[in-house]
Each structure stands twice: as C-alpha cells, then as structure tokens.
Design a protein around this motif. Structure first.
Motif, PDB file in Angstrom:
ATOM      1  N   ASP A  23      37.729  38.060  60.590  1.00 37.69           N
ATOM      2  CA  ASP A  23      38.782  39.071  60.443  1.00 37.69           C
ATOM      3  C   ASP A  23      39.886  38.892  61.479  1.00 37.69           C
ATOM      4  N   ALA A  24      39.576  38.234  62.582  1.00 42.89           N
ATOM      5  CA  ALA A  24      40.606  38.003  63.602  1.00 42.89           C
ATOM      6  C   ALA A  24      41.751  37.179  63.039  1.00 42.89           C
ATOM      7  N   ALA A  25      41.457  36.390  62.027  1.00 43.28           N
ATOM      8  CA  ALA A  25      42.506  35.570  61.406  1.00 43.28           C
ATOM      9  C   ALA A  25      43.569  36.450  60.770  1.00 43.28           C
ATOM     10  N   MET A  26      43.189  37.661  60.425  1.00 45.79           N
ATOM     11  CA  MET A  26      44.109  38.556  59.725  1.00 45.79           C
ATOM     12  C   MET A  26      44.905  39.446  60.662  1.00 45.79           C
ATOM     13  N   LEU A  27      44.574  39.399  61.921  1.00 46.41           N
ATOM     14  CA  LEU A  27      45.211  40.309  62.866  1.00 46.41           C
ATOM     15  C   LEU A  27      46.425  39.674  63.538  1.00 46.41           C
ATOM     16  N   THR A  28      47.337  40.520  63.959  1.00 45.46           N
ATOM     17  CA  THR A  28      48.420  40.045  64.811  1.00 45.46           C
ATOM     18  C   THR A  28      47.927  40.090  66.255  1.00 45.46           C
ATOM     19  N   GLY A  29      48.660  39.408  67.100  1.00 45.32           N
ATOM     20  CA  GLY A  29      48.310  39.398  68.517  1.00 45.32           C
ATOM     21  C   GLY A  29      48.330  40.805  69.098  1.00 45.32           C
ATOM     22  N   GLU A  30      49.253  41.596  68.616  1.00 35.65           N
ATOM     23  CA  GLU A  30      49.365  42.969  69.095  1.00 35.65           C
ATOM     24  C   GLU A  30      48.101  43.761  68.744  1.00 35.65           C
ATOM     25  N   GLU A  31      47.630  43.558  67.508  1.00 40.46           N
ATOM     26  CA  GLU A  31      46.435  44.278  67.068  1.00 40.46           C
ATOM     27  C   GLU A  31      45.169  43.769  67.744  1.00 40.46           C
ATOM     28  N   ASN A  32      45.144  42.467  67.919  1.00 41.57           N
ATOM     29  CA  ASN A  32      43.896  41.847  68.372  1.00 41.57           C
ATOM     30  C   ASN A  32      43.622  42.047  69.862  1.00 41.57           C
ATOM     31  N   ALA A  33      44.719  42.193  70.637  1.00 40.89           N
ATOM     32  CA  ALA A  33      44.556  42.288  72.095  1.00 40.89           C
ATOM     33  C   ALA A  33      43.803  43.565  72.455  1.00 40.89           C
ATOM     34  N   ASP A  34      42.646  43.424  73.039  1.00 41.09           N
ATOM     35  CA  ASP A  34      41.901  44.584  73.514  1.00 41.09           C
ATOM     36  C   ASP A  34      42.550  45.020  74.835  1.00 41.09           C
TER      37      ASP A  34
END
Lengths: 370, 370, 370, 370
Positions: free
Chosen positions: C253-264
């Motif tokens: 699912d990380a493939a579908m995320l933007t960097g903004e979304e993915n950054a914890d």
C-alpha cells in the motif's frame, strides 16, 4: 562468504593486486564513535613499509592510506570503512620474465592452473603487498580496542632467522625498535645482520620465526569448538603470505611434555586466578585465560631469488629462472607488523562476539571465582 | 555463522556434551546421490573408539552412529544429514570432584569464567568426545570424495610421542594399522609402548605429533587469501581438542632454510608439472599443487591425570586435584582418525567451492601447461 | 554457510524429513544462563501441532521435543542446543502415488530436477513439518528474549483467508486464541468457518495472509544495508513453506501513498520520540524505531488437494493427480505460530548483533534525543 | 559476515556514503576469464544515473565506475573486483538543516539512535546513492552470466505509480526504454507523466511497484530451506532503499486463490516440463522450475519532500521540516535498474552454488524427466 574476508562481526575484506592502480580493505562491524584518522593508520603502515633499510625490498612504496568511508568528523560511524592504498612504484618491466616462467616456491603456477589467468605483475594478488591492507585494517582494530581493552598490548618480534634463534634470556622489549629485525635480543640482531647481508649479496633469502604476544586480554574471549580463539589466530596467521606453521603457547614443544609438566598450575591471586606457567599460551579450550596470548609463526624464505632455479614455462619447456626484481631477503621481517595486525583484528572480533552472545562489559566474566 | 560450524559449501555443525543423552553433527551441502549408510560411517568411528587397547581410555563407548536425515534408500539426497551418537557409558560420579575444582591445563576454568555455567560432567562440550562427531562427518566427506577424487588417499599417523620421534627412514605405511599408535615406524611403536606403559602406570600423560597426508589431490584447490587451503587446514586441525600447533610441508623447519633450499624445483612430467621436493607440503599461495598435501599438528598431553596438581576451587580456595576418571594417557593416538576426518571435510569443501567458482570437472585445471 | 541455517550470532540449522525417523534444529549462540526446558518449548509446539481441529491436517503427530544438548540443570550453557522431534505417524502408503507423479504447485518436481533423488514420502524435506523445528527454535529465542526484552510481545494472527479479509475495526487480540484461525476478528472467524468447511469437503484448499506484530522492541535494532532488520524478517518469512509475499508496515500500500501521507510525523514524547502513524512498520533504514514491528506474509493454498489436476510422471507421461493424504485445507492457519517463531529468532539475533557491535545494555540507544 | 555484504560464493560488499569522497563495491567469487571492462559496467550505471529527465533528482552525478582490481587484460581473474565511484556533486549545504532535524520516514533518526553518530550529508550511508554500487556489481554478475546462462534475460519495469496501475493487456516490452518510467505500458506512461509532474511541482513524492522478470533460468537453481531462491530474492529486493514489500509470482494474490486455481498444471513439452500458468513465479520449494522468475517489490515515496512535516530536533524540540535538496519525486523509477542488478547477483550466486554442490553443466538437471 568471500574467501578474501575474515571475521564474524568485525570483518575485513581485502582486495587488489601488487601492480594494479590500488589495493585496500573494507573493514566492517567497527563500533561507532572510535577516534580514527589516516595519520593513526599511517603510523602502523610505516612500520611495514618497504625500503626502510637494506634488509627489506628496495621497492619504494609510500603506502599512503586513504579512508574513503565510514569515518565522519574523526570518528567511526559504524559503517564500512574503505581503506585505499594506491600503488605508485609499478616497474612492471622488472617482472616481465615471470609472465611466462613459474617461480619455484611461488603461487605463480597454482594461480595459473586454477584460474587460467593471472595478473603476473609482481605476484598480483599473491604478492606480499596485500599485507599492507591487513596492517591498515589492524590499525582500525587497534583504535577500537584502545577503549575496549585499555590494557591491551600487542607486541610482535622475530625470534629466529634461518638457523639462528634469539636467546630469551637476553630479551629486552625496548630493543625491538632499535634494530632492523624487530627482535628483543640485541645479540641476535648483530648475528642476523652479518648473516643476512651475506645471503642478500649472494642473491639468496632465508626463513624466520615471528612471535606475537598480546597482554591485557581478559579471560573469556573465544568460543567452542570451531570458533576457538586459537583456531581463529591460527587461521589468521596461516593466511599471511609465506607462513608455513603456527603454534600457540608451548606449541610443538607441548608434544614433548608430560601432563604433569604441561599443566599450568592455578593459584588464587588478588585479582583472580594466576598461573604457575603459561604452556597454554593464554588459551584453554579455545577461550582466553587472562594470561598472555602467545603465538608464533614460521615464515618461509622468499621464493624470488637471484639464485638460478630450474622450472618450466607455460608451454612446458624446461628452463632456469632468476628473479631479479627488488625482493626481501627475509620476508619474515616485514611479517612482524602484519602478525600484530592480524592479532588485533582477531581479538577485536572476539571481543564483539563475546559481548554479543554473553553481554556485560568487556573483561567482566560471567563465572565468579573467589 | 555458528562457532560450532565450519565449511563454506560442505558445512559441519557439531553439538552435544560428553555426558548428555547424545552428541552429533549436522552435515550440509553434501552432493546428492552419494552412496552412504551407517555401516560405512561406523567403520571410521570404530577406529577412533576408546577402550580398544590399554593405551586409550578404558571408557566403553560403542559410539554407534545413526543417520536421522538426508539419506534415502542408501544415497544422500543433498539435504542436511543428521548424525547422532548416543552417550551410553555415563558414570557421572567419576567427575563429581571436577564440578568444583578446575583441572590445570583444561577448559574447566575458562568455560566457567566465560559462561558462568558449564556441564562439568566429563568436560561437557570441551570433552574429546566431541571429535566422534567430526569423525562421523569426515566419513560423509570421504563417501562424497570417493567419486569426486577417486585417487584420493588420506593417511594419518603419529610421528612423535613425547621426546621420541619416529624415524622416517623406517616408514612403512602398512605398519600403521599393526600397532596401537598408528605409526608407520614399527621401531618407534616398540619404544613408545614401553614409554607409555610407564607413564600410564605413574598416572601421567604425554603429548604427540600427528601427520596427515593427502595424496591424489589435483592442482587448483584453494583460494586467496583468507580461504587458502592451508589456512582452512590449519583452522580445522587447531580446532581439535588439545592441538597447540599446526604446520604445512616443511613447516617450522622452513624458517631454517634458504630460498635456494626451500624452492621446490619444477620439471615437466608426463602428466603435468613435477617437483624435485615438497617443502611446500603440496600448497603454494594457498592453492594445491597436485603434490601430496602434508600437514602436522602437535597434541598436548591430557590434562586429566593422577598426578596431583595445585589448583583452586570456584570459591577461590587453594587445593590439589587428582583426576581419577578413565583418561587417555596420550590423547594424540585417538587424534589420528580425527585429523584424517578434518582433512577430508576441508578437501571436500574446497572441491565444491572450486567447481562452484571455476566450473569444469574436478581435477581439470583452467590453466594448461605444456 | 549451510542453506539450512539462518542467523548471524543466534543461528538456527534445521534438518530432517517428514517421514524419516526424526527432524529438528540445532540452535547456537544462545546466551548462557537462560531458563529453558522441554515443557516451555512444548507449549509453542502444541500451538502449531496438527490435528487439533478439523481445519488442520488430521495427521496425528505429538511433536514432542527433546533437548539433547546445550541445557544443563535447567539453564542454557551457551553451547549448541539440539532440539529433536521424532516422527511417529508415518503412514508412508498415503504417499505412494507421489513417488512418481509431481504434484502441481509442489516442490516435488524441482527437488527431482535439482537433486535427481528425493525422499518423496510426505514431501520429505519440503514438507511443512520442517516448520516444527522452527517453532522449537523460536521457543529458545523467546526464552532468551524474556530477560533481554522484557516488554517484548510477539503476536501472530490471520488477517485474510481466500478473498475474505478480517475487519481491523473489529480486532480484539483476546479473540485470537478463541477461534481455530488465530484471528482477532471474531466475525471473520465465523465467515471463514463456513467457507473453509465447504472447501475442505470439496477437497480444495485456500490461501491466507498472516500478520505478525512485535511490540516492546527498542529503537536501534538492525543494520545497513544487507543486514537490515526488515531484510532479515523478509528472508525469514519468505523461507516458510508456501509463502509468496512479505511486506513491512504499509507494505504494498505504500506504493499508493504520497510522501506527505507516508511520512510518520515525529513528536517528542515522555520516553522519547513518538510517531503520528506507523506506515514504516517500526523500521526506518533497516533499523527499528521503537514502534511496533509490523509484518505480513501471504501463504498460498496447499498444493496437495483432492481436486484432480493434470501433471506428468517421471517418465514424462501425461496423467492426472489427486493427493489423498491428510492435508491442511488452509496451511496459513498453522503458519501463524511459525511466523511468530521466525520473528523471535530474527529479533534475538539482532539484539545480540547490536550489543556485539555497539555495546551497552539492550534498549539503550547511543544517540540521545532530548 | 558483514551486514554490508550478501551472497554465498558470488559476494558483494558495498561501502561508502553519499557525500564522502567515493563509494563502491567489492565483488568476490566471480568466475575467472569473464570479459569485463569499465565501459560495460558504465552502460548499466548510466541507466540508473540521476538527472536524465525531470522525473528524477536533478543532482548531477556522472557515476563513473573505475575497476581497481580483479580484472587483467580485459578479463576477470577470479580475484576480488573493486568497483569505485567517486562522488563529485557534493553540495553539502543543501543538507545542513538535516544535520539536526530528523526527516519523517527517513533513516535519520534510527541511525542517530543506534550509532550516536551519523554522516548526515545527503543521508550518508542510507542514501539511495548506495544503489549505484549495486548496479555496478550487477553489471559484473551479468557479464559472468552471459556465458553461463546465455538465454538469460532480466527485465525490470514499473507496474504501478501511486494509485495508477499499468494495464498488462497493453504491455509491450519494447516500450520500456521509450518512456522515462521504464514501463511497458505506453498508456500508463502518459498518465504517470501528468500525475508526477503535478506532484513534483507541489513538492510531494509518491510510491511505486516495480516488477523484475528473469527468463532463460534453467530448472534447479535454489536450495532448501533458508537458502531458497525466493528467500534470497526477497532479501535482495527488501534491502534496496525504500522497499516495503516483495512478492513472487502471484504473491499476495495467492492468498485469494484456491489450491485448484493456484496449481500450475504440468505438461510434457518437447524440451521438458511445461506449465499451464505461472502462479509460482518460476519457483517451487525454493528451486527454479525453468519458467520465468517473476518478482515484484513496492517502493515507498521519497521522504525528502518540500511539504512541511512535523518532527523533532536532536535536542527534542518540536519543529517542522522541509527538505529542499534535489530529490526524486518517485524513487521507484530509479529502483528499476537496481532491482535488475540484484536479480542478476542472486542468480549468479545460485548458479555457482548449484554447480558447487551438484556439479555438472549449468542448466543440466540431475533428475531426468521423460
């Protein structure tokens, strides 16, 4: 695992040939935060450097080490440390003859038979130049050991050249750096000087025995039964060019002893067990006792000599060979810093392995006595 | 990698203590299709088995090996081969004293210091019983080598007991199995018999030197520079209990030779290069020459003796110790089949590693001569 | 290193076939002094044991583990621990057909092609029975971790069976042991029960997704760049039979995320850094963050089914195959305890490796924050 | 073994940081005699090189590879091959801010916590620049494979960017090099172009899925049970920066299949077994079937973005971070040649391991069918 690597946690991988652009080592598993710079490593390399006196090869190699990675602002980062040494004095013409003729006693023939191709210039990968990379790696190990084993002292010296043995009753460790042979016996140094000059003039070479002693090693380093501390030391020393034998403590002399004579009796000292003697060379069952680690290795004479020897060519023709180049008449001399470096690498690796499996501070034993 | 393992492709991991329920070895990387059964392995184990004459321990261990995996319908499958040897003669009472007192010259104290716990019964993991697993593993290696190197012969024998050296001019390999000492010198066997009887009666023990020779090894096995064939042999032999020194070919005597003397001159023979001598012990630059591989190792005297020695207890009290048990007066005798087994394992591993990196049929060299 | 081994300091070597006399694992590098007995290990094995309900194979294997070495008076000695599980329910006749016919989707054909010989009884080495040895080894790892990482919790559960995914909003970890599917979603358990009963009756099987979560793992475990914690977890899980995919944290699912979304995003908590989310699955740059380690793996459906499939014989004849034996309709169920065991082994190994290279107490980070 | 190494016979050890003087790889175990020069390797590196279009980082790195050892007169010698890539475009000022602030989703914080020191310039060791060394090593592997597996084709391509999946019905492998995304779906390339331009402008980034396919791989490569071909591929891919998931063949979709659906039926073809489908991704029981090896991995979005994210400083202060530097908006693009390189390395290693243990010519299976 690469056959050009050794170590379990502190690993060393060397690469490079005598007459390629450079050679070096990748050192991995070094603890982070170790103070480290090129000058510190250079000090060790300078001790091994050729051309410092007439008893070693006249090849002029500055052996300048560069740290390409793993050190940041003067301290190790825990990342792989690439140590690079450029080859500068590459007079390939010196070696033209050996591209086709196999030097007796040299790896020329076996490399050819195994690989079907070899960089024959200066021995290529089988050149003793590879040991420069070991000394650099050993310098990294020593830097890490400085804080881990602050009492550690690793001292290498020659105890025999050809038939001439040093006399232990005359040993004075302060003498080691005062003669070109790294021997603590000033008397032996004198004898060897005459003996080796003679051999060198006649284009011959000779073997030697080197002893490496580590003191300040706590009890408990090592592991059963194929990762014994003495097993790893034996492998490390036997991997050095020209080494044909390794022994620990009494070594081959232990074969001559009775059990009664060989047993190092144990006494209760102020800071733990003490021993009446050290036939064990500081290692019992593959694990350090806290006594001095004592190891010796035999170095065969250089095979590149001016004396004509019979050999064959690649085409199978029977010929004679005379190796002109610039070679060490007694390669054992320069093996001294190499043996020290190997000891340092093995000890650091076992320190890290020990605290990995056992935990606790280094030098703290799990089993209390007294 | 486990410190109880060795080998790169053909790997051996031993496990077990002297007085636990069983000990054994997991052998992996064996080529598939090798004819193998328990009887074949038992033959090798029987040679090492104690209690066969009065010069070895009187402990009665059948050392019966069971194959638990990796063999199907009489052939190896390429899967891990588990070799299990049950411990049957476990008279733990014999060892009660040593649970608290450290035998001088024994791993008792270092195991305690390192681990803070040890199976003291019979030496536990540091017992020479561990070598039974090596011999079983060596049996697997030999079975695989039978088809890979059909001319291979591995022969171990004793060349020295205490101060008494065998005389090479009297060597007759057929004698090896005719005396209890595995020596090719019948005269030495006679001397040693009297000498060892005396020592045994007085509760003492003595060291020995064992030589292991492998013939029929093709040129080209080995690798630079830490995976040298001699490096791996040195590690293998040094890992055997009580071994304190290892040498290849001329070994420590090479230190006494000049380059002119040491160089094994090369001649063109019918089937390839031939050599005037074998100071190299069949290995140049870590790679086999096709000559006999010659290795020697020194075994220290058994530390479990009836002679009282001074030592300490875990509480730090100064005491004397006398080890009653049933011990080998010269543990070097039973080290002979162990040394052979280790040689077999190392050679097989290098055969597999060689054909892995280089390819081709075993014994076929890449670099043609002539 | 044996291809049947994994781990750097804490190493596990498994051996044995489904229908040989026994199978097991040699576990080495365990810290000494760990409380350990067969009962503790048996508890873990019982969770994996077949025949406990109608959704797993009806083969009756007690899977009784015996400790043959490395444990003395209830504590680990630091020596290799041999874990042996005898095979008792060996109805070889069930498997007679597959000696000649290759099951589609099974290792039958590749083992045959590679080795030219295979123990075809019950899948031999490729049988899921091998995982019993992993669970036993994992039990040792957990025992060692109990004192090293006292807050550690490793929890595995099923999150998908066939097309039916569990619903995270219904997760209740207390449910996991209350249903035969190890799922925290009681609703899913109900659905799966009907679905799997149907499939089982029709002689079919189905795949699954298992999630394994480790909490209480301190920041700092792992290493660049091929010894990453996630690399080792991926290898460990992918090595389990029938596993076809592994993911960490957000995974695919990380493939579908933007960097903004993915950054914890990171916040300063009372006891150190805290994170707004855990897309990383507790690992950044191969090193643990202190958050939960989250891993998922996909298990393919059992290939031994009653549904006839087309295949060939060794002779190349075109045939159909129906595998009668007693097989798991959803092998993913029993993969749950196996995944937990692998996680335990990898974590212990990294704890030991960490304190080896870095030193200090476990859970103590070198770089202070705040 | 170094955690910066992988491989059993063909081993790769990478070293170096993003902004140090250089980085590189030591490659060992390469067969001798392989035609090899810098130009060949440069070709592979150029495919990965940044700054080639606006969809990758604008950092200008020539990534010029130098071979420092192991190659002589245009052919590999079997010795370690040192591949060195100098770092030239080191604008350290770009990274000044991150010396103190931890980028969310980046290894900054875990390296700091583990080691207490880090080369923060450009990510140091955790930078994606490390993958240049992998591509160079992969080039060596491909050169060796050219003669060993002449039919081998390794093809990597992107199959998903963010939520946008490529359409397999439109796949045309010739398209891969015609678009900046290495995708065989020209339609997807168009969609992605708009999508990524938008993201890049807004200072954001996105994840991707890369597929790597190897055809021409013979049956029989791989090994049970921890050295499975798929286990090694999974580890290789998971070790690439930013990868969060790996799957083989049907992968996670296999969880949704029944055994009936998942079983790739077998037919007797002219040259051996053929399969009705390839859910297995060319690997059964860890051993290749002869079908295409199919692997996919998920790459998370770059964590260095212009979008402000909340984080903390080393002092524990709560701050925002915006990473200005020059970063890839979709690091998955440049992961394509890296995935290919890793596949090449793993395959070569298994070819060598196979002929080591099994012997015979590559591609020749031991078990005949038909």
């Amino acid at each position: 695992m690469s056959t050009n690597s050794f170590g379990r946690i502190f690993t060393v991988t060397t690469w490079g040939e005598s007459h390629g652009p450079a050679l070096g080592a990748v050192v991995d598993g070094c603890p982070p935060g170790v103070a480290l710079d090129e000058t510190m490593l250079q000090g060790w390399l300078d001790r091994r450097r050729p051309g410092q006196n007439r008893y070693t090869t006249q090849r002029q190699e500055p052996d300048r080490v560069e740290i390409l990675s793993g050190v940041f602002e003067g301290r190790s980062t825990g990342m792989p440390i690439q140590l690079l040494i450029r080859n500068t004095d590459q007079r390939s013409k010196d070696y033209s003859e050996i591209s086709d003729r196999f030097r007796p006693g040299h790896a020329d023939i076996t490399y050819w038979q195994k690989y079907g191709i070899r960089d024959y210039r200066g021995g290529g990968r089988s050149s003793a130049r590879e040991t420069a990379a070991r000394v650099a790696a050993g310098g990294v190990a020593r830097a890490a050991l400085a804080s881990l084993l602050p009492d550690l002292q690793i001292t290498g010296y020659m105890v025999q050249m050809g038939p001439h043995k040093a006399d232990r009753s005359r040993f004075d460790m302060a003498e080691i750096t005062r003669n070109p042979f790294w021997t603590p016996d000033a008397g032996a140094a004198e004898t060897w000087e005459g003996y080796l000059s003679q051999l060198r003039k006649s284009g011959n070479s000779v073997g030697a025995v080197v002893e490496v002693v580590a003191s300040g090693v706590p009890a408990g380093l090592g592991a059963p039964v194929y990762g014994k501390l003495d097993t790893d030391i034996a492998a490390a020393m036997m991997s050095i060019n020209a080494v044909k034998g390794v022994e620990i403590g009494a070594g081959f002399d232990a074969a001559m002893l009775t059990g009664e004579e060989n047993a190092d009796e144990i006494f209760m000292g102020r800071d733990g067990p003490e021993y009446s003697s050290n036939h064990a060379g500081g290692i019992l069952g593959g694990i350090s006792t806290g006594q001095q680690i004592v190891c010796r290795f035999a170095v065969k004479p250089t095979s590149s000599i001016l004396k004509p020897r019979r050999t064959i060519t690649r085409a199978g023709a029977q010929v004679e060979i005379v190796t002109r180049g610039r070679h060490d008449p007694c390669v054992g001399i320069r093996a001294v810093p190499v043996g020290e470096a190997m000891m340092a690498c093995v000890l650091l690796d076992h320190v890290l392995l020990h605290r990995g499996q056992i935990g606790g501070n280094v030098g703290e034993t799990r089993g209390r006595i007294g």
